[in-house]
Design a protein around this motif. Structure first.
Motif, mmCIF file in Angstrom:
data_model
loop_
_atom_site.group_PDB
_atom_site.id
_atom_site.type_symbol
_atom_site.label_atom_id
_atom_site.label_comp_id
_atom_site.label_asym_id
_atom_site.label_seq_id
_atom_site.Cartn_x
_atom_site.Cartn_y
_atom_site.Cartn_z
ATOM 1 N N ALA A 77 0.845 -1.213 0.000
ATOM 2 C CA ALA A 77 0.000 0.000 0.000
ATOM 3 C C ALA A 77 0.872 1.252 0.000
ATOM 4 C CB ALA A 77 -0.932 -0.018 1.211
ATOM 5 N N MET A 78 2.012 1.197 0.716
ATOM 6 C CA MET A 78 2.949 2.338 0.732
ATOM 7 C C MET A 78 3.453 2.625 -0.684
ATOM 8 S SD MET A 78 6.662 2.495 2.667
ATOM 9 C CE MET A 78 7.359 1.117 1.734
ATOM 10 N N ALA A 79 3.869 1.571 -1.381
ATOM 11 C CA ALA A 79 4.384 1.763 -2.748
ATOM 12 C C ALA A 79 3.275 2.270 -3.668
ATOM 13 C CB ALA A 79 4.957 0.448 -3.270
ATOM 14 N N ALA A 80 2.077 1.713 -3.506
ATOM 15 C CA ALA A 80 0.947 2.133 -4.354
ATOM 16 C C ALA A 80 0.597 3.601 -4.120
ATOM 17 C CB ALA A 80 -0.269 1.253 -4.064
ATOM 18 N N ARG A 81 0.650 4.021 -2.849
ATOM 19 C CA ARG A 81 0.314 5.419 -2.521
ATOM 20 C C ARG A 81 1.357 6.374 -3.119
ATOM 21 N NH1 ARG A 81 -1.547 9.404 -2.595
ATOM 22 N NH2 ARG A 81 -2.162 10.859 -0.963
ATOM 23 N N ALA A 82 2.627 5.961 -3.076
ATOM 24 C CA ALA A 82 3.689 6.788 -3.652
ATOM 25 C C ALA A 82 3.478 6.946 -5.157
ATOM 26 C CB ALA A 82 5.053 6.173 -3.368
ATOM 27 N N LEU A 83 3.137 5.830 -5.810
ATOM 28 C CA LEU A 83 2.906 5.862 -7.259
ATOM 29 C C LEU A 83 1.723 6.745 -7.621
ATOM 30 C CD1 LEU A 83 3.326 2.320 -8.788
ATOM 31 C CD2 LEU A 83 4.725 4.359 -9.176
ATOM 32 N N GLU A 84 0.682 6.627 -6.797
ATOM 33 C CA GLU A 84 -0.531 7.434 -7.018
ATOM 34 C C GLU A 84 -0.191 8.923 -6.890
ATOM 35 O OE1 GLU A 84 -4.408 6.122 -4.905
ATOM 36 O OE2 GLU A 84 -3.601 7.762 -3.731
ATOM 37 N N TRP A 85 0.737 9.218 -5.980
ATOM 38 C CA TRP A 85 1.097 10.606 -5.659
ATOM 39 C C TRP A 85 1.863 11.287 -6.786
ATOM 40 C CZ3 TRP A 85 5.826 12.387 -2.624
ATOM 41 C CH2 TRP A 85 5.691 13.711 -2.195
ATOM 42 N N THR A 86 2.939 10.638 -7.261
ATOM 43 C CA THR A 86 3.783 11.279 -8.289
ATOM 44 C C THR A 86 3.928 10.453 -9.562
ATOM 45 O OG1 THR A 86 5.811 10.264 -7.474
ATOM 46 C CG2 THR A 86 5.222 12.416 -6.523
ATOM 47 N N GLY A 87 3.460 9.187 -9.526
ATOM 48 C CA GLY A 87 3.567 8.345 -10.718
ATOM 49 C C GLY A 87 4.907 7.660 -10.875
ATOM 50 N N ARG A 88 5.782 7.766 -9.848
ATOM 51 C CA ARG A 88 7.113 7.160 -9.994
ATOM 52 C C ARG A 88 7.748 6.918 -8.618
ATOM 53 N NH1 ARG A 88 10.497 11.713 -12.985
ATOM 54 N NH2 ARG A 88 12.256 10.408 -12.405
ATOM 55 N N ILE A 89 8.630 5.923 -8.573
ATOM 56 C CA ILE A 89 9.489 5.736 -7.393
ATOM 57 C C ILE A 89 10.905 5.543 -7.924
ATOM 58 C CG2 ILE A 89 10.005 4.383 -5.318
ATOM 59 C CD1 ILE A 89 7.092 3.289 -5.472
#
Ligand code: NAD
Length: 264
Positions: A77-89
């Motif tokens: 969920a942490m990774a998904a939220r980061a992706l949702e936020w900026t579209g990249r990690i």
């Protein structure tokens, strides 16, 4: 200010676990001042949200979220939220950890499991959740917070040392698997850093304030640079390992320890 964004004109996104306190907090602050969008993730959700709010108020881009690094769904969920936020990690720092003190005869199986679960399995789950996204980055980097006790034997830290030894081995192994695929994996191995983690360790041993101060002083006596390290001094090296400035380094475990390991 040198920008991290050498490989792309876009702002990079970093996740830092254990960001609410100590070393993780300093890493998140340093990444933010370097111009990265920073996901501050911690079991202490209020602390993570507060740090992100403070960074945002100072003009940086930050998001505070809860994570339990031993829980696969929470880490996903942490990774998904980061992706949702900026579209990249682009970068992840698997830093969340706990100290478990005691030699093998004094610790319980539960304490052993706790150290391994949070420090080693937590690092594994964090790495596994972010790696597919680091592979999509123009310059993905993964940094682990290991420890000097993951590299050499020191008394009274059986479970903690074993958990950090696992982090050291995982760093090298992931670096080998991903070097040719564009993701660099390195670790920092701090010596004694004044944080709530190290202070609670000595508080637990001390009968009073005077003994606490005396124990802190005894630690300094072991260090060639005769003082405790600071979270900022670790954050500076983590930033280097996360950035293009270390572009030909992977699989490295970098002691940041006031000379402890090399100068004994
Ligand atoms: N302080 C030192 O002397 C020292 C030395 C070597 C390595 N380290 C390592 O540095 C890292 C950070 O330590 P610190 O000294 O800043 O400690 P700290 O206690 O100040 O911060 C650790 C953070 O991790 C979070 N955390 C703990 N368990 C978690 C979990 N299950 N899920 C998500 N978050 C969790 C805590 O809430 C806390 O905010 C740890 O991995 C530690 O082992 C510290």
């Amino acid at each position: 200010m040198t920008s991290l964004n050498d490989a792309t004109s876009d702002q990079r996104t970093a996740i830092v676990t254990g960001a609410a306190s100590g070393i993780g907090r300093a890493i998140a602050q340093r990444f933010a001042t370097e111009g990265m969008a920073v996901v501050c993730a911690d079991l202490n959700a209020a602390g993570a949200v507060k740090l992100a709010a403070d960074l945002s108020a100072a003009g940086h881009r930050a998001l505070g979220i809860a994570v339990e690094v031993t829980d696969e769904a929470s880490v996903a969920a942490m990774a998904a939220r980061a992706l949702e936020w900026t579209g990249r990690i682009d970068t992840a720092v698997a830093n969340a950890g706990v100290m478990v003190e005691g030699d093998i005869l004094s610790i319980s199986l539960a304490e052993w499991n706790r150290a391994l679960q949070i420090n080693a399995t937590g690092a594994f789950l964090t790495a596994r959740a972010v790696l597919p996204h680091l592979l999509a980055s123009p310059a993905g980097t993964l940094v682990f917070t290991a420890s000097t006790v993951g590299l050499v034997g020191m008394k009274g830290t059986a479970a903690y040392s074993a958990s950090k030894g696992a982090v050291v081995a995982l760093t090298r192994q992931l670096a080998a698997d991903f070097a040719s695929r564009g993701v660099r994996v390195n670790a920092v191995a701090p010596g004694a850093i004044r944080t709530p983690l190290s202070e609670s360790q000595f508080r637990a041993r001390a009968a009073d304030d005077a003994e606490f101060e005396s124990l802190l002083q005894q630690v300094i006596g072991r260090y060639p640079i005769s003082r405790w390290g600071t979270p900022k001094e670790i954050a500076e090296i983590v930033l280097f390992l996360a950035s293009d400035r270390s572009s030909w380094m992977t699989g490295q475990i970098i002691p940041v320890d006031g000379g402890l390991l090399e100068l004994r």
